[in-house]
Write a protein that holds these residues in place. Structure first.
Motif, PDB file in Angstrom:
ATOM      1  N   THR A 133      -7.239  -3.600  -9.426  1.00  0.00           N
ATOM      2  CA  THR A 133      -8.567  -4.106  -9.779  1.00  0.00           C
ATOM      3  C   THR A 133      -8.550  -4.782 -11.143  1.00  0.00           C
ATOM      4  OG1 THR A 133      -9.712  -2.432  -8.448  1.00  0.00           O
ATOM      5  CG2 THR A 133     -10.943  -3.408 -10.273  1.00  0.00           C
ATOM      6  N   ASP A 169      -4.833   1.740  -7.401  1.00  0.00           N
ATOM      7  CA  ASP A 169      -5.978   0.902  -7.048  1.00  0.00           C
ATOM      8  C   ASP A 169      -6.652   0.345  -8.297  1.00  0.00           C
ATOM      9  OD1 ASP A 169      -5.752   1.131  -4.284  1.00  0.00           O
ATOM     10  OD2 ASP A 169      -7.029   2.904  -4.184  1.00  0.00           O
ATOM     11  N   PHE A 195     -13.077  -3.345  -2.092  1.00  0.00           N
ATOM     12  CA  PHE A 195     -12.264  -3.518  -3.283  1.00  0.00           C
ATOM     13  C   PHE A 195     -12.362  -4.987  -3.706  1.00  0.00           C
ATOM     14  CE2 PHE A 195     -10.423   0.215  -1.305  1.00  0.00           C
ATOM     15  CZ  PHE A 195     -10.143   1.049  -2.391  1.00  0.00           C
ATOM     16  N   LYS A 254      -8.341  -2.583   3.119  1.00  0.00           N
ATOM     17  CA  LYS A 254      -7.458  -3.513   2.412  1.00  0.00           C
ATOM     18  C   LYS A 254      -6.762  -4.491   3.345  1.00  0.00           C
ATOM     19  CE  LYS A 254      -6.590   0.057  -1.085  1.00  0.00           C
ATOM     20  NZ  LYS A 254      -5.580   0.906  -1.754  1.00  0.00           N
ATOM     21  N   ASP A 256       0.846  -1.193   0.000  1.00  0.00           N
ATOM     22  CA  ASP A 256       0.000   0.000   0.000  1.00  0.00           C
ATOM     23  C   ASP A 256       0.885   1.248   0.000  1.00  0.00           C
ATOM     24  OD1 ASP A 256      -1.905   1.950   0.343  1.00  0.00           O
ATOM     25  OD2 ASP A 256      -3.051   0.810   1.824  1.00  0.00           O
TER      26      ASP A 256
END
Length: 511
Positions: A92, A88, A474, A366, A64
């Protein structure tokens, strides 16, 4: 900063056994792994697939970057936020490719590395370099070691099951009797993933939850400990603001705190109460000019959290939209039947008023790939809240009991900043044993929320969960309970912030 201020959580927080995971998100739409091996079907259709791919990769884990950025110049913040949102989006997209190429993975052991993880690293390297340029061109300093965060790894089903338990004590963060391996109160009845279980069976969309994400709350040992005793200077009052339950269905998939100016920056739906005009493009001025759902019209604060869905096969309004069905957030959105928003005091001191436009995020969306250091989820059932609080599993409540989500925000402020580069270091949790804020921080009224839901009772049948519910998240986070989080922007008029602090400091119960 030399202190574990970002990692402390409220005394309610107790972690229970980590949940297992299952995924499949197809390009352009949703695909169930092995052609509809969903959590609502038997295992039979997936048995052959399971034997051939017991160690199937479950998800992609990327460092992250945003949490490592602690000093971003003001002139670079928008550019950096946009690039973090790009990171991000890249994850995805890589996750979608991971989930839609199972046959190719079965045929080629190097497929994931060569076709997914390797290209993802190249994209992330370029994005991190753009972050470096954004910061340095306005005179800021960039830590060159952040370039090492470009590389991502993969997690198997078993890793998502057991890979989060260890080492979460975080320098005294033993909240409510939590032991060092994070499994105090673990229920032995909770199913767990194994090499013999189908790797991709979780949830209506194929990316969770799975049976091990749920636990019968009546079989969990009591794990809530008492709060710190009030000292002589304690602030014992409270202020309750009544802002409704989002009955008007004010939703979007933005997050103006972490991804300003980026549509679908959250990749999941939020419920909004309080300020009614919150989206990616909101400004302080627009928030001040917006209407509020709160009875006290001086409260224009933005209170928002991920929606809860029952995975009952329903096609919601966002079934074919980004942040919704296209990103694995599926099923019927359930509106809370109660939403209590209350500000409380400190057991150790008086509080100062919250500054205008203070932004706070509590929890971590997350945790499946970040680990549990910043987890702050609390799940329970009515009748059990003072006995059992869960972080890593959703409760199965007994008949007549309702599901409860509780949030207790950071209650210490650095006295200067209304936000920080990583949206964490300007606020902190008080010490769970004493209630004292870290050095250099001031106590502020602690925002607490209690959301109550009427949900169909989940059940575990043949190792699969029926009537599953889960929070939005997410897609690569697999709808784990620990990913629950909450967001807040303090916006008030008519001296309301000072009135809240005064009520808290004088021991009154106000609203």
């Amino acid at each position: 900063m030399g202190r574990n201020i970002r990692k402390r959580r409220s005394p309610l927080a107790v972690k229970v056994v980590a949940a297992s995971a299952a995924i499949a998100l197809g390009g352009g739409g949703l695909l169930w792994a092995q052609m509809n091996a969903s959590a609502h079907e038997s295992n039979d259709a997936a048995q052959n697939y399971t034997k051939a791919a017991a160690a199937t990769v479950a998800t992609i884990a990327c460092p992250d970057v945003g949490q490592k950025l602690t000093n971003v110049p003001a002139n670079a913040k928008q550019g950096v936020a946009t690039e973090l949102a790009n990171l991000d989006k890249q994850i995805t997209e890589a996750y979608a490719r991971l989930a839609s190429t199972r046959q190719a993975q079965a045929n080629d052991a190097n497929f994931v590395q060569n076709a997914i993880v390797g290209p993802l690293k190249e994209k992330r390297s370029a994005t991190i370099d753009r972050i470096r340029i954004d910061i340095t061109r306005v005179g800021g300093t960039f830590d060159s070691s952040l370039a090492q965060l470009a590389a991502c790894t993969t997690q198997s089903v078993n890793q998502t099951t057991a890979g989060q338990g260890g080492g979460q004590n975080n320098g005294g963060q033993n909240n409510g009797g939590q032991n060092n391996n994070g499994n105090n109160g673990q229920a032995s009845a909770a199913p767990s993933a194994s090499a013999s279980a189908p790797a991709n069976i979780g949830g209506q969309a194929g990316n969770g939850p799975v049976a091990a994400d749920f636990v019968d709350i009546t079989k969990v040992a009591a794990n809530v400990q008492g709060k710190p005793q009030n000292g002589a200077q304690a602030s014992t009052g409270s202020f309750t603001t009544r802002c409704g339950v989002n009955a008007n269905k004010n939703h979007n998939t933005d997050n103006v705190i972490v991804a300003p100016g980026v549509t679908n920056g959250a990749h999941h739906e939020h419920d909004y109460v309080g300020n009614q005009k919150v989206n990616a493009f909101s400004t302080n001025n627009s928030l001040l000019a917006a209407p509020s759902s709160c009875q006290n019209q001086s409260d224009l604060s933005a209170y928002y959290w991920p929606v809860v869905r029952e995975q009952d096969g329903s096609q919601e309004f966002d079934a074919n939209a980004l942040g919704g069905g296209k990103e694995g957030n599926v099923g019927k959105i359930i509106t809370p039947v109660q939403a209590q928003i209350k500000y409380v005091g400190s057991p150790a001191s008086k509080v100062v008023a919250m500054p205008q436009f203070l932004r706070i995020i509590t929890g971590d969306a997350k945790t499946t790939t970040n680990g549990l250091a910043n987890a702050n989820a609390h799940w329970s059932c009515t009748g059990f809240e003072n006995k059992v609080q869960l972080t890593q599993q959703y409760p199965i409540c007994p008949k007549g009991s309702q599901v409860v989500r509780t949030f207790a925000f950071q209650s210490c402020w650095d006295g200067v900043n209304i936000d920080s580069a990583n949206h964490r270091t300007h606020v902190a949790f008080a010490d769970p044993a004493s209630g004292v804020c870290p050095n250099g921080f001031k106590a502020i009224p602690q925002l607490t929320m209690r959301l109550v839901y009427n949900l169909a009772q989940p059940s575990i049948v043949n190792g699969q969960v029926k009537n599953a519910y889960a929070v939005d998240g997410f897609p690569e986070q697999l709808h784990k309970a620990a990913t629950d989080h909450d967001d807040f922007i303090s916006v008030t008029k008519n001296n309301l912030a000072a009135k809240i602090a005064n009520c808290v400091n004088t021991g009154r119960k106000c609203q």
